[in-house]
Design a protein around this motif. Structure first.
Motif, PDB file in Angstrom:
ATOM      1  N   THR A   1      17.272  -1.338  -7.738  1.00 39.56           N
ATOM      2  CA  THR A   1      16.525  -2.216  -6.815  1.00 39.56           C
ATOM      3  C   THR A   1      15.782  -1.459  -5.716  1.00 39.56           C
ATOM      4  OG1 THR A   1      18.389  -2.569  -5.297  1.00 39.56           O
ATOM      5  CG2 THR A   1      18.199  -4.100  -7.144  1.00 39.56           C
ATOM      6  N   LYS A   2      16.186  -0.223  -5.457  1.00 42.56           N
ATOM      7  CA  LYS A   2      15.496   0.547  -4.401  1.00 42.56           C
ATOM      8  C   LYS A   2      14.634   1.661  -5.011  1.00 42.56           C
ATOM      9  CE  LYS A   2      17.647  -1.883  -1.309  1.00 42.56           C
ATOM     10  NZ  LYS A   2      16.986  -3.112  -0.873  1.00 42.56           N
ATOM     11  N   HIS A   3      15.259   2.541  -5.772  1.00 48.13           N
ATOM     12  CA  HIS A   3      14.500   3.690  -6.291  1.00 48.13           C
ATOM     13  C   HIS A   3      13.453   3.266  -7.322  1.00 48.13           C
ATOM     14  CE1 HIS A   3      16.842   6.749  -4.182  1.00 48.13           C
ATOM     15  NE2 HIS A   3      17.881   5.969  -4.403  1.00 48.13           N
ATOM     16  N   HIS A   4      13.904   2.598  -8.401  1.00 46.77           N
ATOM     17  CA  HIS A   4      12.935   2.236  -9.443  1.00 46.77           C
ATOM     18  C   HIS A   4      11.888   1.261  -8.896  1.00 46.77           C
ATOM     19  CE1 HIS A   4      12.099   0.543 -13.752  1.00 46.77           C
ATOM     20  NE2 HIS A   4      11.076   1.206 -13.270  1.00 46.77           N
ATOM     21  N   THR A   5      12.333   0.256  -8.165  1.00 49.44           N
ATOM     22  CA  THR A   5      11.393  -0.701  -7.579  1.00 49.44           C
ATOM     23  C   THR A   5      10.384   0.009  -6.683  1.00 49.44           C
ATOM     24  OG1 THR A   5      13.162  -2.344  -7.591  1.00 49.44           O
ATOM     25  CG2 THR A   5      11.225  -2.883  -6.289  1.00 49.44           C
ATOM     26  N   GLY A   6      10.850   1.007  -5.958  1.00 48.97           N
ATOM     27  CA  GLY A   6       9.975   1.788  -5.082  1.00 48.97           C
ATOM     28  C   GLY A   6       8.883   2.522  -5.857  1.00 48.97           C
ATOM     29  N   TYR A   7       9.254   3.112  -6.982  1.00 48.41           N
ATOM     30  CA  TYR A   7       8.244   3.810  -7.792  1.00 48.41           C
ATOM     31  C   TYR A   7       7.177   2.824  -8.269  1.00 48.41           C
ATOM     32  CZ  TYR A   7      11.489   7.758  -7.971  1.00 48.41           C
ATOM     33  OH  TYR A   7      12.314   8.805  -7.623  1.00 48.41           O
ATOM     34  N   ILE A   8       7.607   1.630  -8.653  1.00 50.11           N
ATOM     35  CA  ILE A   8       6.642   0.637  -9.157  1.00 50.11           C
ATOM     36  C   ILE A   8       5.699   0.184  -8.034  1.00 50.11           C
ATOM     37  CG2 ILE A   8       6.369  -1.633 -10.217  1.00 50.11           C
ATOM     38  CD1 ILE A   8       9.108  -1.171 -11.561  1.00 50.11           C
ATOM     39  N   LYS A   9       6.282  -0.080  -6.861  1.00 51.48           N
ATOM     40  CA  LYS A   9       5.458  -0.480  -5.710  1.00 51.48           C
ATOM     41  C   LYS A   9       4.415   0.583  -5.398  1.00 51.48           C
ATOM     42  CE  LYS A   9       7.652  -2.682  -1.866  1.00 51.48           C
ATOM     43  NZ  LYS A   9       8.901  -2.766  -1.065  1.00 51.48           N
ATOM     44  N   ASN A  10       4.872   1.835  -5.353  1.00 55.07           N
ATOM     45  CA  ASN A  10       3.974   2.929  -5.002  1.00 55.07           C
ATOM     46  C   ASN A  10       2.957   3.210  -6.105  1.00 55.07           C
ATOM     47  OD1 ASN A  10       5.104   3.297  -2.473  1.00 55.07           O
ATOM     48  ND2 ASN A  10       6.698   4.649  -3.259  1.00 55.07           N
ATOM     49  N   LEU A  11       3.368   2.981  -7.345  1.00 59.68           N
ATOM     50  CA  LEU A  11       2.420   3.156  -8.455  1.00 59.68           C
ATOM     51  C   LEU A  11       1.314   2.106  -8.360  1.00 59.68           C
ATOM     52  CD1 LEU A  11       1.520   4.472 -11.116  1.00 59.68           C
ATOM     53  CD2 LEU A  11       3.108   2.943 -12.323  1.00 59.68           C
ATOM     54  N   ASN A  12       1.721   0.860  -8.096  1.00 60.26           N
ATOM     55  CA  ASN A  12       0.722  -0.210  -7.957  1.00 60.26           C
ATOM     56  C   ASN A  12      -0.271   0.097  -6.838  1.00 60.26           C
ATOM     57  OD1 ASN A  12       1.451  -1.883 -10.090  1.00 60.26           O
ATOM     58  ND2 ASN A  12       3.060  -2.885  -8.903  1.00 60.26           N
ATOM     59  N   LYS A  13       0.218   0.686  -5.757  1.00 64.27           N
ATOM     60  CA  LYS A  13      -0.665   1.071  -4.651  1.00 64.27           C
ATOM     61  C   LYS A  13      -1.570   2.233  -5.071  1.00 64.27           C
ATOM     62  CE  LYS A  13       2.301   0.278  -1.006  1.00 64.27           C
ATOM     63  NZ  LYS A  13       3.361   0.992  -0.266  1.00 64.27           N
ATOM     64  N   ALA A  14      -0.969   3.215  -5.753  1.00 63.22           N
ATOM     65  CA  ALA A  14      -1.703   4.445  -6.087  1.00 63.22           C
ATOM     66  C   ALA A  14      -2.826   4.211  -7.106  1.00 63.22           C
ATOM     67  CB  ALA A  14      -0.737   5.508  -6.617  1.00 63.22           C
ATOM     68  N   VAL A  15      -2.656   3.224  -8.000  1.00 58.26           N
ATOM     69  CA  VAL A  15      -3.689   3.016  -9.031  1.00 58.26           C
ATOM     70  C   VAL A  15      -4.855   2.151  -8.544  1.00 58.26           C
ATOM     71  CG1 VAL A  15      -2.108   3.330 -10.983  1.00 58.26           C
ATOM     72  CG2 VAL A  15      -2.571   1.000 -10.128  1.00 58.26           C
ATOM     73  N   GLU A  16      -4.691   1.521  -7.380  1.00 61.00           N
ATOM     74  CA  GLU A  16      -5.777   0.697  -6.839  1.00 61.00           C
ATOM     75  C   GLU A  16      -7.064   1.506  -6.778  1.00 61.00           C
ATOM     76  OE1 GLU A  16      -4.788  -0.888  -2.994  1.00 61.00           O
ATOM     77  OE2 GLU A  16      -3.276  -2.249  -3.855  1.00 61.00           O
ATOM     78  N   ASP A  17      -8.154   0.912  -7.211  1.00 57.20           N
ATOM     79  CA  ASP A  17      -9.467   1.576  -7.179  1.00 57.20           C
ATOM     80  C   ASP A  17      -9.523   2.873  -7.984  1.00 57.20           C
ATOM     81  OD1 ASP A  17     -10.246  -0.435  -5.312  1.00 57.20           O
ATOM     82  OD2 ASP A  17      -9.319   0.745  -3.712  1.00 57.20           O
ATOM     83  N   THR A  18      -8.672   2.996  -8.997  1.00 52.60           N
ATOM     84  CA  THR A  18      -8.788   4.159  -9.893  1.00 52.60           C
ATOM     85  C   THR A  18      -8.863   3.644 -11.335  1.00 52.60           C
ATOM     86  OG1 THR A  18      -6.454   4.492 -10.486  1.00 52.60           O
ATOM     87  CG2 THR A  18      -7.184   5.431  -8.371  1.00 52.60           C
ATOM     88  N   ALA A  19      -9.265   4.541 -12.244  1.00 54.57           N
ATOM     89  CA  ALA A  19      -9.352   4.180 -13.661  1.00 54.57           C
ATOM     90  C   ALA A  19      -7.978   3.841 -14.230  1.00 54.57           C
ATOM     91  CB  ALA A  19      -9.969   5.335 -14.440  1.00 54.57           C
ATOM     92  N   ALA A  20      -6.916   4.338 -13.581  1.00 55.05           N
ATOM     93  CA  ALA A  20      -5.558   4.115 -14.070  1.00 55.05           C
ATOM     94  C   ALA A  20      -5.146   2.639 -13.988  1.00 55.05           C
ATOM     95  CB  ALA A  20      -4.573   4.973 -13.289  1.00 55.05           C
ATOM     96  N   LYS A  21      -5.833   1.880 -13.148  1.00 55.73           N
ATOM     97  CA  LYS A  21      -5.473   0.484 -12.928  1.00 55.73           C
ATOM     98  C   LYS A  21      -5.492  -0.340 -14.225  1.00 55.73           C
ATOM     99  CE  LYS A  21      -6.079  -3.355  -9.828  1.00 55.73           C
ATOM    100  NZ  LYS A  21      -6.727  -3.860  -8.613  1.00 55.73           N
ATOM    101  N   ASN A  22      -6.400   0.012 -15.117  1.00 54.52           N
ATOM    102  CA  ASN A  22      -6.524  -0.755 -16.361  1.00 54.52           C
ATOM    103  C   ASN A  22      -5.897  -0.049 -17.560  1.00 54.52           C
ATOM    104  OD1 ASN A  22      -8.038  -2.851 -15.043  1.00 54.52           O
ATOM    105  ND2 ASN A  22      -9.745  -1.397 -14.991  1.00 54.52           N
TER     106      ASN A  22
END
Ligand code: MN
Length: 246
Positions: free
Chosen positions: A73-94
């Motif tokens: 709930t903390k570590h894995h969820t954190g990676y997902i949250k940060n991944l969602n932020k990091a892919v914003e406005d990049t080709a990785a988003k799709n």
């Protein structure tokens, strides 16, 4: 007095209306998105966390409940949250996670770390089980061919994991000659990444970050590594082996 009661009645009525509306809204949201409501923290973006598939205490005494709960709930969820932020406005988003990993060198360190973190943890949860399982005969033959037997494979995986300096992972993977091999990666890297020293299809991955074992085993990484074999889902690992050979 009369006015007071009338006002109060009016206010209560409105409150009830708002309360009912909120309940209806919440019910609609739950119905529309059964997974997202459970892990809503991580749901702001293309990547979401799948349910664990067993309870946090299901792997006791080998992996303790509190470690599982914090890890998931903390570590894995954190990676997902940060991944969602990091892919914003990049080709990785799709892209799906495999597409990102295979050209991860073209993206930011934040995408590399968090795409790895997300993939590795989903991969890790899925290969753990409280049930007693066995490797397929096909996987057993490959283990015997490459490592003599399962005992020796476990020993070599443990030895490699003990040599990881700092945080990282140990992998059993199928290399490009379709043979089983063991490797380690730093941080949240994995053998699917284009930057990996040893590339291939992972079939088993063990998290050797301290957060995976410190609460129960403190500094004794080897105790965690010895314990985890009791909860490896060999049915899942065998399935991955079969798919990796295709
Ligand atoms: Mn971890």
């Amino acid at each position: 007095m009369q006015t007071f009661f009338e006002n109060e009645k009016h206010t209560l009525g409105r409150r009830q209306f708002i309360g009912t509306s909120l309940l209806l809204l919440a019910a609609t949201a739950l119905k529309a998105s059964p997974i997202n409501h459970l892990f809503s923290d991580a749901a702001e973006g293309p990547f979401v966390q799948k349910p664990l598939g067993y309870s946090f205490d299901a792997l006791e005494p080998y992996i303790d409940k509190l470690t599982m709960e914090i890890h998931f709930t903390k570590h894995h969820t954190g990676y997902i949250k940060n991944l969602n932020k990091a892919v914003e406005d990049t080709a990785a988003k799709n892209m799906d996670i495999y597409q990102i990993l295979e050209k991860v060198s073209t993206f930011s360190p934040a995408i590399r770390n968090n795409a790895g973190g997300h993939f590795n943890h989903e991969f890790f949860w899925k290969q753990l089980s409280p049930e007693k399982t066995e490797a397929s005969s096909k996987l057993n033959r490959a283990i015997e061919e490459q490592f003599k037997d399962l005992t020796n494979l476990k020993k070599q995986v443990t030895d490699s994991a003990m040599k990881v300096f700092g945080s990282g992972w140990v992998w059993l993977y199928v290399n490009n000659e379709s043979k089983l091999a063991i490797s380690t990666t730093p941080n949240q890297d994995n053998p699917l990444m284009d930057i990996a020293d040893h590339k291939g299809e992972p079939i088993l991955g063990i998290d050797v970050w301290e957060h995976a074992y410190y609460l129960k085993h403190q500094n004794k990484r080897v105790d965690y590594l010895n314990a985890i074999w009791n909860v490896i889902d060999w049915t899942e690992v065998s399935k991955r082996y079969k798919e990796a050979l295709r």
